[in-house]
Design an enzyme around this catalytic site. Structure first.
Site, PDB file in Angstrom:
ATOM      1  NE  ARG A   1      -3.988   1.238   1.764  1.00 46.32           N
ATOM      2  CZ  ARG A   1      -4.293   1.540   3.498  1.00 46.32           C
ATOM      3  NH1 ARG A   1      -4.221   1.495   4.458  1.00 46.32           N
ATOM      4  NH2 ARG A   1      -4.664   3.332   2.919  1.00 46.32           N
ATOM      5  CE  LYS A   2       4.191   2.433   4.300  1.00 52.64           C
ATOM      6  NZ  LYS A   2       2.435   1.118   4.771  1.00 52.64           N
ATOM      7  N   GLY A   3       3.608   4.067  -1.513  1.00 51.73           N
ATOM      8  CA  GLY A   3       4.007   5.219  -2.590  1.00 51.73           C
ATOM      9  C   GLY A   3       4.923   4.478  -3.534  1.00 51.73           C
TER      10      GLY A   3
END
Length: 379
Positions: free
Chosen positions: A186-188
């Site tokens: 879910r991180k950038g």
């Protein structure tokens, strides 16, 4: 023909043929294990991105946090001040290192640790400050640094969500003695899992590099030796290495980062405009001296509206959402804690809505319409 719409996902990685090609290159190289040449190439580039001299890839952000605490010399009986509004991996790392997390309440606009609260918690047992970039936006690091320097403490940045963020023109990762990043799905930027530890201090990263490979130098450092070097184990270490497959994926993710940030910022701008006139919702703040990477978009729901009921209504319409993050001091694993009202209030009232670089205009409009209608129905 079904009228059922596909769900609008809370988070979604941007990956494709370029990542597959990078993985194929690693396959051809024959080095799939951890801490290999792909990891070293990524570390060099990631250090540049974060404005630091040194980077170490790790299996995840939790291991990066733990390694950082170990090389900073944390011992049983020590106290570490931790920004409270965060996924409990932050506090867990302190416990795993043998110390006590002492949670600091947060500011009511950006949810990072309140510098005044941090200073008030310092005792003779305090050894450092672990400050969290909540949803990716850095906290007040100049103030944290002044406090740390005045009291002889180290400063550690939990930058799990902050790749590409800045604070007063300085990149996230360069704001403390050490910083830890996450490459979770879910991180950038993501390889599904993974993490990194960065610093300008060569001694800290060199020590962490040994610890993350059971207490010896990684095998790549012995490649091409004319002798037969046999490493010796002088201290207990761990297996916290990132695989070269993941590192190759992360190299492509770094290439994508400017476009990924631009896409997220465009979605955030649209949300700001769409929710600004909904009285029961408060949009998140991006401070003017910072660049927010928008790893998450956290709405704050008015006290008279049930956040949980609102979330269920939104989900019923096929739009994914969730609570913001944790008020860590309320989690039973940490035992009895002093009340922290600002963090506890955010935990009760914040709502994360879809935020990722793959959102289409139609999906953004669907999120906006669904959230507005659900909020008005409950107001």
């Amino acid at each position: 023909m079904s009228d059922v719409q596909e769900p609008v996902l809370l988070g979604k990685p941007t990956v494709g043929e370029a990542e597959l090609a990078a993985v194929a290159e690693v396959f051809r190289s024959g080095w799939l294990a951890g801490a290999g040449p792909a990891c070293r190439r990524f570390e060099e580039r990631f250090a540049q991105l974060t404005g630091t001299a040194h980077a170490l890839t790790t299996s995840n952000c939790g291991s990066a946090l733990f390694l950082g605490l170990k090389v900073l010399g944390v011992q049983p009986g020590d106290e570490v001040i931790v920004g409270d509004y965060t996924f409990p991996a932050t506090g867990h790392a302190v416990l795993q290192a043998g110390a006590k997390p002492v949670f600091a309440d947060v500011l009511p606009d950006v949810w990072s640790a309140d510098p005044a609260a941090v200073e008030a918690l310092i005792t003779p047992r305090t050894v450092g400050i672990l400050a969290v970039d909540v949803a990716g936006q850095p906290g007040d690091f100049d103030e944290y640094r002044a406090i740390a320097d005045n009291h002889g403490l180290w400063l550690f940045e939990d930058a799990a969500c902050a790749a590409g963020a800045t604070y007063r023109t300085r990149p996230a990762g360069s704001l403390a003695d050490l910083a830890a990043f996450s490459f979770h799905g879910r991180k950038g930027i993501t390889a599904g899992e993974g993490g990194a530890l960065v610093s300008n201090r060569e001694d800290l990263i060199a020590h962490a590099r040994k610890l993350h490979t059971y207490g010896i130098e990684p095998a790549i450092t012995r490649e091409g030796s004319g002798a037969l070097p046999i490493p010796e184990f002088h201290e207990l270490g761990y297996n916290f290495r990132l695989s070269d497959i993941q590192a190759a994926i992360m190299g492509v993710q770094l290439d994508r980062l400017p476009d990924l940030l631009a896409a997220r910022r465009s979605v955030a701008k649209r949300y700001h405009e769409a929710f600004a006139d909904v009285g029961a919702l408060t949009v998140p703040v991006e401070l003017p001296d910072r660049e927010h990477p928008w790893q998450a978009y956290l709405l704050t729901v008015a006290p008279e509206v049930s956040r949980d009921a609102l979330a269920l209504r939104i989900r019923e319409q096929g739009v994914q959402c969730n609570f913001g993050t944790y008020a860590s001091h309320l989690q039973p694993v940490y035992g009895a804690q002093e009340p922290l009202p600002v963090s506890a209030d955010a935990f009760r009232r914040q709502l994360a809505v879809p935020m990722h670089a793959e959102l289409t205009d139609a999906e953004v409009e669907r999120v906006v319409t669904t959230v507005r209608e659900a909020t008005l129905a409950l107001s």
